[in-house]
Design a protein around this motif. Structure first.
Motif, PDB file in Angstrom:
ATOM      1  N   PHE A   1       0.511  -1.297   0.071  1.00 34.99           N
ATOM      2  CA  PHE A   1       0.032   0.047  -0.439  1.00 34.99           C
ATOM      3  C   PHE A   1       0.740   1.188  -0.383  1.00 34.99           C
ATOM      4  CE2 PHE A   1      -2.777  -4.407   1.867  1.00 34.99           C
ATOM      5  CZ  PHE A   1      -3.725  -2.845   0.753  1.00 34.99           C
ATOM      6  N   GLY A   2       2.300   1.064   0.383  1.00 30.32           N
ATOM      7  CA  GLY A   2       3.269   2.380  -0.114  1.00 30.32           C
ATOM      8  C   GLY A   2       3.441   2.338  -1.601  1.00 30.32           C
ATOM      9  N   ALA A   3       4.570   3.811  -1.304  1.00 35.86           N
ATOM     10  CA  ALA A   3       4.400   4.214  -2.470  1.00 35.86           C
ATOM     11  C   ALA A   3       5.337   3.705  -3.412  1.00 35.86           C
ATOM     12  CB  ALA A   3       5.409   6.168  -2.025  1.00 35.86           C
ATOM     13  N   SER A   4       5.891   3.293  -2.570  1.00 37.44           N
ATOM     14  CA  SER A   4       7.270   2.149  -3.977  1.00 37.44           C
ATOM     15  C   SER A   4       5.742   0.352  -3.960  1.00 37.44           C
ATOM     16  CB  SER A   4       8.073   1.634  -3.265  1.00 37.44           C
ATOM     17  OG  SER A   4       8.193   0.487  -2.078  1.00 37.44           O
ATOM     18  N   ALA A   5       4.346   0.340  -3.870  1.00 39.90           N
ATOM     19  CA  ALA A   5       4.181  -1.040  -4.273  1.00 39.90           C
ATOM     20  C   ALA A   5       3.880  -1.161  -5.774  1.00 39.90           C
ATOM     21  CB  ALA A   5       3.041  -0.692  -3.983  1.00 39.90           C
ATOM     22  N   GLY A   6       3.844  -0.452  -7.112  1.00 36.60           N
ATOM     23  CA  GLY A   6       3.502  -0.422  -7.596  1.00 36.60           C
ATOM     24  C   GLY A   6       4.700  -1.118  -8.830  1.00 36.60           C
ATOM     25  N   PHE A   7       5.937  -0.377  -7.526  1.00 36.87           N
ATOM     26  CA  PHE A   7       6.857  -1.256  -8.435  1.00 36.87           C
ATOM     27  C   PHE A   7       7.014  -3.313  -8.240  1.00 36.87           C
ATOM     28  CE2 PHE A   7       9.048   2.124  -8.208  1.00 36.87           C
ATOM     29  CZ  PHE A   7       9.591   3.254  -9.862  1.00 36.87           C
ATOM     30  N   LEU A   8       6.608  -3.407  -6.872  1.00 35.91           N
ATOM     31  CA  LEU A   8       5.985  -4.725  -6.569  1.00 35.91           C
ATOM     32  C   LEU A   8       5.284  -5.432  -7.400  1.00 35.91           C
ATOM     33  CD1 LEU A   8       6.196  -4.160  -2.222  1.00 35.91           C
ATOM     34  CD2 LEU A   8       8.623  -4.780  -4.215  1.00 35.91           C
ATOM     35  N   PHE A   9       4.139  -4.946  -7.649  1.00 32.18           N
ATOM     36  CA  PHE A   9       3.085  -5.391  -8.659  1.00 32.18           C
ATOM     37  C   PHE A   9       3.941  -5.621  -9.738  1.00 32.18           C
ATOM     38  CE2 PHE A   9      -0.175  -3.303  -5.138  1.00 32.18           C
ATOM     39  CZ  PHE A   9      -0.008  -4.194  -4.809  1.00 32.18           C
ATOM     40  N   ALA A  10       4.664  -4.418 -10.585  1.00 31.30           N
ATOM     41  CA  ALA A  10       5.353  -5.093 -11.948  1.00 31.30           C
ATOM     42  C   ALA A  10       6.180  -5.471 -12.254  1.00 31.30           C
ATOM     43  CB  ALA A  10       5.403  -3.355 -12.180  1.00 31.30           C
ATOM     44  N   TYR A  11       6.851  -6.038 -10.370  1.00 25.96           N
ATOM     45  CA  TYR A  11       8.068  -7.148 -10.556  1.00 25.96           C
ATOM     46  C   TYR A  11       7.755  -8.749 -12.037  1.00 25.96           C
ATOM     47  CZ  TYR A  11      11.311  -4.796  -7.388  1.00 25.96           C
ATOM     48  OH  TYR A  11      12.612  -4.074  -6.987  1.00 25.96           O
ATOM     49  N   PRO A  12       6.030  -9.538 -11.475  1.00 22.96           N
ATOM     50  CA  PRO A  12       6.371 -10.212 -11.859  1.00 22.96           C
ATOM     51  C   PRO A  12       6.146  -9.580 -12.904  1.00 22.96           C
ATOM     52  CG  PRO A  12       4.623 -10.984 -10.431  1.00 22.96           C
ATOM     53  CD  PRO A  12       5.456  -9.087 -10.118  1.00 22.96           C
TER      54      PRO A  12
ATOM     55  N   ILE B   1       6.055   4.504 -11.345  1.00 23.01           N
ATOM     56  CA  ILE B   1       6.195   6.080 -11.084  1.00 23.01           C
ATOM     57  C   ILE B   1       4.684   6.640 -11.143  1.00 23.01           C
ATOM     58  CG2 ILE B   1       6.971   8.194 -12.624  1.00 23.01           C
ATOM     59  CD1 ILE B   1       9.233   7.268 -13.425  1.00 23.01           C
ATOM     60  N   PRO B   2       3.621   6.368 -11.709  1.00 25.35           N
ATOM     61  CA  PRO B   2       2.643   7.181 -11.829  1.00 25.35           C
ATOM     62  C   PRO B   2       1.743   5.888 -10.127  1.00 25.35           C
ATOM     63  CG  PRO B   2       2.631   5.262 -13.886  1.00 25.35           C
ATOM     64  CD  PRO B   2       3.491   5.715 -13.017  1.00 25.35           C
ATOM     65  N   TRP B   3       2.073   5.158  -9.880  1.00 25.98           N
ATOM     66  CA  TRP B   3       2.054   4.682  -8.402  1.00 25.98           C
ATOM     67  C   TRP B   3       2.234   5.526  -7.402  1.00 25.98           C
ATOM     68  CZ3 TRP B   3      -1.247   0.083  -6.992  1.00 25.98           C
ATOM     69  CH2 TRP B   3      -1.180  -0.263  -5.729  1.00 25.98           C
ATOM     70  N   ILE B   4       3.380   6.182  -7.372  1.00 21.87           N
ATOM     71  CA  ILE B   4       3.930   6.914  -7.040  1.00 21.87           C
ATOM     72  C   ILE B   4       2.642   8.537  -6.781  1.00 21.87           C
ATOM     73  CG2 ILE B   4       5.905   7.939  -6.255  1.00 21.87           C
ATOM     74  CD1 ILE B   4       8.354   6.340  -7.461  1.00 21.87           C
ATOM     75  N   ALA B   5       2.865   8.875  -7.938  1.00 21.74           N
ATOM     76  CA  ALA B   5       2.177   9.761  -8.018  1.00 21.74           C
ATOM     77  C   ALA B   5       1.054   9.968  -7.096  1.00 21.74           C
ATOM     78  CB  ALA B   5       2.269  10.152  -9.332  1.00 21.74           C
ATOM     79  N   VAL B   6       0.788   9.043  -7.739  1.00 23.94           N
ATOM     80  CA  VAL B   6      -0.959   8.815  -6.458  1.00 23.94           C
ATOM     81  C   VAL B   6      -1.450   8.412  -5.180  1.00 23.94           C
ATOM     82  CG1 VAL B   6      -3.772   6.868  -6.300  1.00 23.94           C
ATOM     83  CG2 VAL B   6      -2.033   7.711  -8.634  1.00 23.94           C
ATOM     84  N   VAL B   7      -0.315   7.252  -5.261  1.00 25.65           N
ATOM     85  CA  VAL B   7       0.076   7.527  -3.399  1.00 25.65           C
ATOM     86  C   VAL B   7       0.526   9.198  -2.586  1.00 25.65           C
ATOM     87  CG1 VAL B   7       0.813   6.236  -1.941  1.00 25.65           C
ATOM     88  CG2 VAL B   7       0.124   4.547  -3.660  1.00 25.65           C
ATOM     89  N   ALA B   8       0.980   9.090  -2.738  1.00 25.56           N
ATOM     90  CA  ALA B   8       1.909  10.269  -2.419  1.00 25.56           C
ATOM     91  C   ALA B   8       1.670  11.549  -2.964  1.00 25.56           C
ATOM     92  CB  ALA B   8       3.202  10.684  -3.161  1.00 25.56           C
ATOM     93  N   ASN B   9       0.215  11.703  -3.827  1.00 18.95           N
ATOM     94  CA  ASN B   9      -0.809  12.891  -4.132  1.00 18.95           C
ATOM     95  C   ASN B   9       0.252  13.942  -4.762  1.00 18.95           C
ATOM     96  OD1 ASN B   9      -3.058  14.402  -4.424  1.00 18.95           O
ATOM     97  ND2 ASN B   9      -3.065  15.132  -2.687  1.00 18.95           N
ATOM     98  N   ILE B  10       0.811  14.072  -5.921  1.00 19.70           N
ATOM     99  CA  ILE B  10       2.339  14.556  -6.125  1.00 19.70           C
ATOM    100  C   ILE B  10       1.775  14.217  -7.480  1.00 19.70           C
ATOM    101  CG2 ILE B  10       3.281  14.665  -4.769  1.00 19.70           C
ATOM    102  CD1 ILE B  10       4.971  12.877  -6.502  1.00 19.70           C
ATOM    103  N   PRO B  11       2.849  15.367  -8.589  1.00 19.25           N
ATOM    104  CA  PRO B  11       1.379  15.565 -10.040  1.00 19.25           C
ATOM    105  C   PRO B  11       2.726  14.448 -10.881  1.00 19.25           C
ATOM    106  CG  PRO B  11       2.472  17.869  -8.840  1.00 19.25           C
ATOM    107  CD  PRO B  11       3.036  16.671  -8.193  1.00 19.25           C
ATOM    108  N   LEU B  12       2.360  13.554 -12.048  1.00 17.53           N
ATOM    109  CA  LEU B  12       2.876  12.436 -12.223  1.00 17.53           C
ATOM    110  C   LEU B  12       4.124  13.481 -12.980  1.00 17.53           C
ATOM    111  CD1 LEU B  12       2.880   9.712 -13.021  1.00 17.53           C
ATOM    112  CD2 LEU B  12       1.900  10.680 -15.629  1.00 17.53           C
TER     113      LEU B  12
END
Length: 178
Positions: free
Chosen positions: A82-93, A132-143
Motif C-alpha cells: 500500500f506504500g509509494a513503492s508498491a507499484g514497482f512490487l506489483f510490476a515485478y512479476p 512512477i504513476p503509482w508513486i504519484a497517486v499514493v504520494a498525491n504529487i504530480p506525475l
C-alpha cells in the motif's frame, strides 16, 4: 509443472530475497539509495524464463505478504503493498515475464546490445511505467514530480541491467540447454 520448474522458481525467489539483504548503496552525489533486489527480478526473467521467472517473483511477493522481512531494509507484510513503492512490487512479476518472453523469442544467444535492450525494456522501462504513476497517486504529487524524483535511480538500474546481461550471457553460454 515438473521438478525442474519448481527448483527454478524456488531458486530465483531465494535469489531475489538474498539480494534484498545487501544494504542499499547510496549514490554519493545525489544521496539516493540503490538496492540490488530488482536485479533479481531481471535475472529471474532472463535465466528462468517467462513462466518460471514470473512465478518466482510471485512466490517471493507472497513470502513478503505473509510478513517475511525480505524486501530491502528488512521490510515485509501486507502494508508494503500500500506504500509509494508498491507499484514497482506489483510490476515485478510482469517485468520478469516480459524479459523472459523476449529471451525465449530469440532462439539463439542474443548479442550484448539486444540482451541489454530486453532487460532494459522489461526491467526498467516497464517497471517505471507502472511504478512512477503509482508513486504519484499514493504520494498525491504530480506525475512529472514523481518522474523527476525517479531519475536518480536510472544510473543504478542501468548498472543492474548491465550486470544482468553479463551474468545471463555467461550462464547461457556455459549451459545452453538450461
Amino acid at each position: 509443472m515438473n521438478t525442474k520448474d519448481i527448483v527454478y522458481i524456488a531458486l530465483f525467489a531465494a535469489l531475489i530475497a538474498v539480494l534484498g539483504v545487501f544494504p542499499p548503496i547510496t549514490v554519493p552525489v545525489i544521496g539516493v539509495p540503490i538496492t540490488a533486489q530488482s536485479m533479481g527480478v531481471m535475472l529471474a526473467g532472463a535465466l528462468a524464463g517467462a513462466k518460471r521467472g514470473g512465478l518466482a517473483v510471485v512466490l517471493f511477493l507472497l513470502l513478503v505478504a505473509v510478513g517475511l522481512p525480505l524486501l530491502s531494509g528488512g521490510r515485509g507484510g501486507v502494508g508494503v503493498f500500500f506504500g509509494a513503492s508498491a507499484g514497482f512490487l506489483f510490476a515485478y512479476p510482469l517485468a520478469a515475464v516480459i524479459i523472459g518472453s523476449l529471451f525465449e523469442r530469440n532462439a539463439t544467444l542474443p548479442t550484448w546490445p539486444v540482451a541489454f535492450a530486453y532487460v532494459t525494456l522489461g526491467g526498467i522501462l516497464f517497471l517505471y511505467a507502472i511504478g512512477i504513476p503509482w508513486i504519484a497517486v499514493v504520494a498525491n504529487i504530480p506525475l512529472s514530480k514523481a518522474a523527476i524524483g525517479s531519475i536518480a535511480y536510472i544510473p543504478g538500474d542501468l548498472i543492474k541491467a548491465g550486470l544482468t546481461v553479463a551474468i545471463t550471457l555467461g550462464v547461457r553460454r556455459a549451459y545452453p540447454a538450461h
